[in-house]
Design a protein around this motif. Structure first.
Motif, PDB file in Angstrom:
ATOM      1  N   ARG A 262     -51.836  84.171 -17.292  1.00  9.58           N
ATOM      2  CA  ARG A 262     -50.828  83.234 -17.794  1.00  9.58           C
ATOM      3  C   ARG A 262     -51.364  82.490 -19.002  1.00  9.58           C
ATOM      4  NH1 ARG A 262     -49.030  79.563 -12.873  1.00  9.58           N
ATOM      5  NH2 ARG A 262     -47.498  78.898 -14.430  1.00  9.58           N
ATOM      6  N   ASN A 263     -50.463  82.146 -19.904  1.00 11.76           N
ATOM      7  CA  ASN A 263     -50.859  81.317 -21.034  1.00 11.76           C
ATOM      8  C   ASN A 263     -51.284  79.938 -20.534  1.00 11.76           C
ATOM      9  OD1 ASN A 263     -50.173  83.456 -22.622  1.00 11.76           O
ATOM     10  ND2 ASN A 263     -48.446  82.468 -23.637  1.00 11.76           N
ATOM     11  N   PRO A 264     -52.317  79.354 -21.114  1.00 16.69           N
ATOM     12  CA  PRO A 264     -52.859  78.099 -20.591  1.00 16.69           C
ATOM     13  C   PRO A 264     -51.895  76.931 -20.745  1.00 16.69           C
ATOM     14  CG  PRO A 264     -53.879  78.645 -22.696  1.00 16.69           C
ATOM     15  CD  PRO A 264     -53.060  79.829 -22.298  1.00 16.69           C
ATOM     16  N   ARG A 265     -51.901  76.056 -19.739  1.00 16.15           N
ATOM     17  CA  ARG A 265     -51.156  74.798 -19.831  1.00 16.15           C
ATOM     18  C   ARG A 265     -52.041  73.764 -20.496  1.00 16.15           C
ATOM     19  NH1 ARG A 265     -46.425  74.106 -17.358  1.00 16.15           N
ATOM     20  NH2 ARG A 265     -45.689  75.756 -15.972  1.00 16.15           N
ATOM     21  N   GLN A 266     -51.417  72.920 -21.319  1.00 12.35           N
ATOM     22  CA  GLN A 266     -52.192  71.957 -22.079  1.00 12.35           C
ATOM     23  C   GLN A 266     -51.612  70.548 -21.937  1.00 12.35           C
ATOM     24  OE1 GLN A 266     -53.377  73.327 -26.094  1.00 12.35           O
ATOM     25  NE2 GLN A 266     -52.227  75.190 -25.629  1.00 12.35           N
ATOM     26  N   HIS A 267     -52.508  69.571 -21.965  1.00 15.96           N
ATOM     27  CA  HIS A 267     -52.129  68.157 -21.989  1.00 15.96           C
ATOM     28  C   HIS A 267     -52.255  67.695 -23.441  1.00 15.96           C
ATOM     29  CE1 HIS A 267     -52.272  67.823 -17.558  1.00 15.96           C
ATOM     30  NE2 HIS A 267     -53.263  68.695 -17.652  1.00 15.96           N
ATOM     31  N   LEU A 268     -51.122  67.524 -24.090  1.00 11.35           N
ATOM     32  CA  LEU A 268     -51.127  67.201 -25.513  1.00 11.35           C
ATOM     33  C   LEU A 268     -51.061  65.691 -25.729  1.00 11.35           C
ATOM     34  CD1 LEU A 268     -48.615  69.892 -26.852  1.00 11.35           C
ATOM     35  CD2 LEU A 268     -51.111  70.033 -26.763  1.00 11.35           C
ATOM     36  N   VAL A 269     -51.644  65.261 -26.835  1.00 13.00           N
ATOM     37  CA  VAL A 269     -51.575  63.859 -27.260  1.00 13.00           C
ATOM     38  C   VAL A 269     -51.104  63.829 -28.708  1.00 13.00           C
ATOM     39  CG1 VAL A 269     -52.855  61.721 -27.613  1.00 13.00           C
ATOM     40  CG2 VAL A 269     -53.447  63.211 -25.688  1.00 13.00           C
ATOM     41  N   PRO A 270     -49.976  63.165 -29.018  1.00 11.68           N
ATOM     42  CA  PRO A 270     -49.102  62.457 -28.069  1.00 11.68           C
ATOM     43  C   PRO A 270     -48.338  63.434 -27.183  1.00 11.68           C
ATOM     44  CG  PRO A 270     -48.084  62.504 -30.230  1.00 11.68           C
ATOM     45  CD  PRO A 270     -49.473  63.073 -30.412  1.00 11.68           C
ATOM     46  N   THR A 271     -47.927  62.950 -26.029  1.00  9.90           N
ATOM     47  CA  THR A 271     -47.237  63.818 -25.085  1.00  9.90           C
ATOM     48  C   THR A 271     -45.820  64.122 -25.568  1.00  9.90           C
ATOM     49  OG1 THR A 271     -46.473  61.904 -23.817  1.00  9.90           O
ATOM     50  CG2 THR A 271     -48.524  62.932 -23.117  1.00  9.90           C
ATOM     51  N   PRO A 272     -45.360  65.346 -25.392  1.00 11.74           N
ATOM     52  CA  PRO A 272     -43.969  65.675 -25.751  1.00 11.74           C
ATOM     53  C   PRO A 272     -42.983  64.955 -24.829  1.00 11.74           C
ATOM     54  CG  PRO A 272     -45.312  67.657 -25.399  1.00 11.74           C
ATOM     55  CD  PRO A 272     -46.091  66.498 -24.866  1.00 11.74           C
ATOM     56  N   THR A 273     -41.742  64.873 -25.276  1.00 11.98           N
ATOM     57  CA  THR A 273     -40.667  64.251 -24.503  1.00 11.98           C
ATOM     58  C   THR A 273     -39.515  65.228 -24.356  1.00 11.98           C
ATOM     59  OG1 THR A 273     -41.254  62.053 -25.349  1.00 11.98           O
ATOM     60  CG2 THR A 273     -39.068  62.300 -24.393  1.00 11.98           C
ATOM     61  N   LEU A 274     -38.953  65.289 -23.153  1.00 13.45           N
ATOM     62  CA  LEU A 274     -37.766  66.103 -22.907  1.00 13.45           C
ATOM     63  C   LEU A 274     -36.534  65.216 -23.035  1.00 13.45           C
ATOM     64  CD1 LEU A 274     -38.895  68.048 -19.704  1.00 13.45           C
ATOM     65  CD2 LEU A 274     -39.235  68.687 -22.098  1.00 13.45           C
ATOM     66  N   ILE A 275     -35.555  65.665 -23.814  1.00 15.13           N
ATOM     67  CA  ILE A 275     -34.301  64.933 -23.995  1.00 15.13           C
ATOM     68  C   ILE A 275     -33.151  65.894 -23.726  1.00 15.13           C
ATOM     69  CG2 ILE A 275     -32.878  63.595 -25.580  1.00 15.13           C
ATOM     70  CD1 ILE A 275     -35.372  62.871 -27.129  1.00 15.13           C
ATOM     71  N   PHE A 276     -32.248  65.514 -22.811  1.00 19.11           N
ATOM     72  CA  PHE A 276     -31.147  66.418 -22.485  1.00 19.11           C
ATOM     73  C   PHE A 276     -30.014  65.652 -21.819  1.00 19.11           C
ATOM     74  CE2 PHE A 276     -34.123  66.329 -18.986  1.00 19.11           C
ATOM     75  CZ  PHE A 276     -33.336  66.215 -17.851  1.00 19.11           C
ATOM     76  N   ASP A 277     -28.837  66.253 -21.838  1.00 22.04           N
ATOM     77  CA  ASP A 277     -27.688  65.757 -21.078  1.00 22.04           C
ATOM     78  C   ASP A 277     -27.758  66.379 -19.689  1.00 22.04           C
ATOM     79  OD1 ASP A 277     -26.558  64.218 -23.142  1.00 22.04           O
ATOM     80  OD2 ASP A 277     -25.633  65.987 -24.018  1.00 22.04           O
ATOM     81  N   HIS A 278     -27.884  65.527 -18.682  1.00 22.86           N
ATOM     82  CA  HIS A 278     -28.006  66.059 -17.323  1.00 22.86           C
ATOM     83  C   HIS A 278     -26.760  66.863 -16.975  1.00 22.86           C
ATOM     84  CE1 HIS A 278     -28.634  66.278 -13.015  1.00 22.86           C
ATOM     85  NE2 HIS A 278     -29.881  65.861 -13.211  1.00 22.86           N
ATOM     86  N   PRO A 279     -26.919  68.120 -16.546  1.00 22.69           N
ATOM     87  CA  PRO A 279     -25.746  68.990 -16.353  1.00 22.69           C
ATOM     88  C   PRO A 279     -24.835  68.571 -15.206  1.00 22.69           C
ATOM     89  CG  PRO A 279     -27.740  70.047 -15.543  1.00 22.69           C
ATOM     90  CD  PRO A 279     -28.179  68.822 -16.269  1.00 22.69           C
ATOM     91  N   LEU A 280     -25.330  67.782 -14.257  1.00 21.37           N
ATOM     92  CA  LEU A 280     -24.508  67.400 -13.109  1.00 21.37           C
ATOM     93  C   LEU A 280     -23.879  66.024 -13.268  1.00 21.37           C
ATOM     94  CD1 LEU A 280     -26.722  68.681 -10.146  1.00 21.37           C
ATOM     95  CD2 LEU A 280     -25.048  69.930 -11.526  1.00 21.37           C
ATOM     96  N   MET A 281     -24.640  65.066 -13.805  1.00 23.68           N
ATOM     97  CA  MET A 281     -24.074  63.716 -13.899  1.00 23.68           C
ATOM     98  C   MET A 281     -23.676  63.335 -15.321  1.00 23.68           C
ATOM     99  SD  MET A 281     -27.452  61.394 -13.252  1.00 23.68           S
ATOM    100  CE  MET A 281     -28.884  61.425 -14.328  1.00 23.68           C
ATOM    101  N   LYS A 282     -23.903  64.236 -16.297  1.00 23.53           N
ATOM    102  CA  LYS A 282     -23.436  64.061 -17.673  1.00 23.53           C
ATOM    103  C   LYS A 282     -23.980  62.782 -18.331  1.00 23.53           C
ATOM    104  CE  LYS A 282     -20.678  67.697 -17.351  1.00 23.53           C
ATOM    105  NZ  LYS A 282     -20.909  68.091 -15.968  1.00 23.53           N
ATOM    106  N   LYS A 283     -25.244  62.488 -18.077  1.00 22.81           N
ATOM    107  CA  LYS A 283     -25.890  61.348 -18.705  1.00 22.81           C
ATOM    108  C   LYS A 283     -27.103  61.813 -19.502  1.00 22.81           C
ATOM    109  CE  LYS A 283     -24.523  57.663 -15.504  1.00 22.81           C
ATOM    110  NZ  LYS A 283     -25.015  56.588 -14.600  1.00 22.81           N
ATOM    111  N   ARG A 284     -27.373  61.094 -20.596  1.00 21.00           N
ATOM    112  CA  ARG A 284     -28.531  61.409 -21.434  1.00 21.00           C
ATOM    113  C   ARG A 284     -29.808  60.997 -20.712  1.00 21.00           C
ATOM    114  NH1 ARG A 284     -28.648  65.127 -25.381  1.00 21.00           N
ATOM    115  NH2 ARG A 284     -29.922  64.544 -27.179  1.00 21.00           N
ATOM    116  N   VAL A 285     -30.798  61.892 -20.721  1.00 23.16           N
ATOM    117  CA  VAL A 285     -32.029  61.675 -19.975  1.00 23.16           C
ATOM    118  C   VAL A 285     -33.229  61.907 -20.882  1.00 23.16           C
ATOM    119  CG1 VAL A 285     -33.449  62.524 -18.056  1.00 23.16           C
ATOM    120  CG2 VAL A 285     -30.968  62.356 -17.786  1.00 23.16           C
TER     121      VAL A 285
END
Length: 706
Positions: A262-285
């Protein structure tokens, strides 16, 4: 039979039932003469736990104003003066600036009620995790609004371990051994969800067995949001439908076949952020990433405030770095582990991502491991051409073939290396602007990518050639799982006398010993100069476009002669790609890529298939994508003088002095004494065997992937 929530329950469990179950769900009926709302049978539940968790008036007013700001509602508890049964009615609060509060009715049941017959009890505020009972004093009530005076103290009841969220516009399909029901998703938590369904006309709730697993599909009418096996926690039958609480059968799903490498998992600095519209409750997360690789990422959630349900699909998720660079993908929640000191660990897999975004992500992760490694980064063209000559990749004889078209080559390579089109990727190892290693690949056929242009220079004590080879393998290891990559096969051409590619590519094919996993076919190569232009074919011979029958016969011949993957990779005869076809993609990018197959017959019998490939000059420096492939199906009855006439006819589409022609099988050129120049091995890998190839490279060349 209705579920009775009172028997054998603790006060805490009763309060949770008030939050989960007992507040009626609004129906979809538009009938203005509808019946009053369903009765609330368990009034004692509203008193569960009211001696604990007090809330002062100031905090209550802030919550009420937040509800007004977000266009939310409260639930007003009314009791019938004669029958002593209860109902809950929705109301929208007005701004609250003191002790007095006015609420306007939002519930469509109001016209059917005689409010004079009901007594106000209190109102309730729910947030999915707890419920606040507010023992207000009624001041005025009518068909339009009610006025109440707020108490000094309210009470929070039913504190649950995980918050439950209301859902919007999510459809449900429930299937169990022939039973089918459809409806909508009401709410969810990380541990499960509540649905409201009706049986299909051909089904009955009598068929539903709550003790057996049930298949649940959640969707938003455009795509699936969840699909999995669930178990029934509890259910409640209404007159026409049923509310069911379900939980996924496990905390982990197996999305892909496990990879040993498997490709290695990395802890990056600064850490990335996930931004999405929740598919069930339709709120920005927004969620912070703990670790990340090209296959997915992990995040931590609070145990009482989670929003990730195992198996849930999240479309169009954004991965942002330092608030600027953003890459979009489709992802799926793969697992949700038990809580540790950081919270609950959740894993998400990348389901799809366009190739440019995937390249950006791969470049960031590769550079974090080795700052000299680059993935499709912009390159100074003078530096690239200098490298090709210094490394011997463009040797004198090759330069003699391309020198007359050098300006066209420069134009093509500027487009490939600076405009970065989606059909080409390049990998370099650079230090201080100088290139020491290079390899690239292009989308050569509908679902096949060709690896080529591998070259390297000596760089201190580093093997730059191996490093870029490792880069491209890391890239392909996860890329092939992305539907948008259009990659079922990886392929390459190499000279059999070149020991390095023979070990890297040919060695794996010999080790695997399965031509449906990896195959090698030998072609004879001839740079053809047209000498017979205008000559006619002998009587009985004909050249025409391939029919389905011709291609069937060709496949029959090839499977007997080779049993390999070349014809599958070339996708001959497959025409169901529409606007997404390779030719259209290249055309949109201002590039050329065409393929057409012709049948050469004698007395109606197939003798050979000639595949005319066209691309921009220099797209492949050996012009293997700008060539004619000849697949001879009858070596004993195809004279060279006849075949050369056919070749001459087909060379008119090219603008080169010499057109590369490749012959298969190789024995044909020996039988007919065709003056070929060299041999090429056509190597094709079914990417399903990519992990086996990674393991081979790791063992054979000690190339690590950590």
């Amino acid at each position: 039979m209705n579920f009775n929530p009172k028997e054998g329950l603790t006060e805490q469990e009763k309060a949770e039932l008030l939050i989960n179950k007992e507040v009626p769900i609004e129906t979809d009926s538009e009938d203005k003469n509808m019946l009053p709302p369903p009765l609330f049978q368990h009034q004692d539940l509203t008193h569960a736990g009211t001696k604990n968790n007090p809330m002062d008036q100031e905090a209550l007013i802030n919550i009420i104003n937040y509800i007004h700001f977000t266009n939310g509602h409260i639930l007003v508890h009314l009791r019938h003066s004669r029958y002593q049964d209860s109902i809950f009615i929705k109301a929208c609060p007005e701004p609250c600036l003191g002790r007095e509060l006015m609420c306007r009715w939002s519930d469509k049941h109001i016209p059917s009620l005689d409010l004079d017959r009901y007594e106000f009890q209190h109102f309730v505020i729910g947030n999915g995790q707890s419920m606040t009972i507010v023992p207000a004093v009624l001041k005025e009530i009518n068909k339009d609004y009610l006025k109440i005076q707020l108490p000094d103290t309210s009470h929070i009841v039913g504190k649950r371990r995980t918050k439950r969220y209301a859902c919007h516009d999510v459809g449900v399909e429930m299937v169990q051994n022939g039973f089918l029901a459809k409806g909508k998703l009401v709410d969810f938590s990380p541990g499960g969800f509540r649905v409201k369904v009706r049986p299909d006309l051909s089904s009955s709730f009598q068929w539903f067995n709550a003790d057996e697993p049930v298949n649940i599909n959640l969707h938003n009418h455009r795509r699936a949001l969840f699909s999995g096996v669930c178990r029934c926690i509890r259910q409640r039958l209404n007159p026409q439908d049923k509310e069911i609480v379900l939980a996924p059968s496990g905390d982990c799903i197996k999305r892909f076949k496990p990879n040993v490498t498997r490709n290695p998992r990395q802890h990056l600095v600064p850490t990335p952020t996930l931004i999405f519209d929740h598919p069930l409750m339709k709120k920005r997360v927004q969620l912070g990433v703990s670790d990340i690789s090209t296959s997915g990422f992990c995040i931590y959630e609070k145990s009482d405030d989670g929003i990730l349900l195992p198996g849930m699909i999240i479309p169009d998720m954004g991965i942002t770095f330092a608030g600027s660079l953003k890459m979009n993908c489709d992802a799926q929640v793969i697992y949700r582990l038990k809580e540790d000191e950081n919270g609950v660990r959740c894993g998400l897999a990348i389901l799809d991502m366009d190739i440019n975004n995937y390249s950006h992500l791969n470049h960031i992760l590769t550079s974090a491991l080795d700052s000299y490694a680059n993935v499709s980064a912009e390159i100074d063209m003078d530096t690239l051409w200098e490298f090709f000559f210094d490394s011997g990749f463009i040797y004198p004889k090759k330069y003699g073939l391309i020198q007359s078209h050098r300006e066209v080559f420069k134009k093509t390579y500027k487009k490939l290396y600076q405009e970065n089109p989606e059909v080409a990727r390049h990998f370099t190892y650079q230090k201080n602007g100088r290139i020491y290693g290079h390899i690239s690949m292009v989308r050569a056929y509908e679902k096949a990518w060709m690896i080529h242009h591998h070259a390297a220079l000596t760089m201190e004590n580093k093997r730059a050639g191996f490093i870029v080879l490792k880069q491209i393998m890391h890239y392909l290891n996860d890329m092939h799982r992305l539907p948008s990559a259009k990659m079922d096969y990886a392929m390459s051409y190499f000279r059999p006398e070149n020991k390095f590619p023979d070990r890297v590519f040919g060695g794996f094919a010999r080790t695997l010993n399965n031509p449906k996993g990896c195959s090698v076919d030998t072609f004879a190569y001839l740079p053809y100069t047209s000498l017979s232009l205008g000559a006619r074919l002998p009587n009985g011979w004909a050249l025409r476009e391939c029919s389905a029958l011709d291609l069937w016969e060709l496949n029959r011949f090839y499977n007997n002669a080779s049993g390999g993957l070349l014809l599958d990779a070339m996708a001959l005869g497959k025409k169901d790609f529409g606007e997404g076809s390779l030719e259209k993609v290249y055309e949109r990018l201002g590039l050329l890529r065409k393929q057409k197959a012709y049948a050469l017959t004698s007395q109606g019998q197939l003798k050979a298939v000639l595949v005319v490939n066209q691309s921009d000059l220099g797209f492949n420096l050996s012009e293997l994508l700008n060539s004619i492939k000849i697949l001879v199906t009858d070596q004993e009855d195809l004279p060279w003088n006849v075949l050369s006439i056919v070749i001459s006819r087909l060379t008119c589409v090219y603008h080169m002095e010499k057109i590369p022609v490749l012959f298969y099988p190789f024995d044909y050129v020996k039988i007919e004494a065709v003056p070929y120049e060299k041999q090429y091995q056509a190597w094709v890998l079914n990417v399903r065997y990519g992990n086996e190839y990674m393991e081979y490279m790791q063992k054979r060349f000690r190339i690590g992937y950590k």
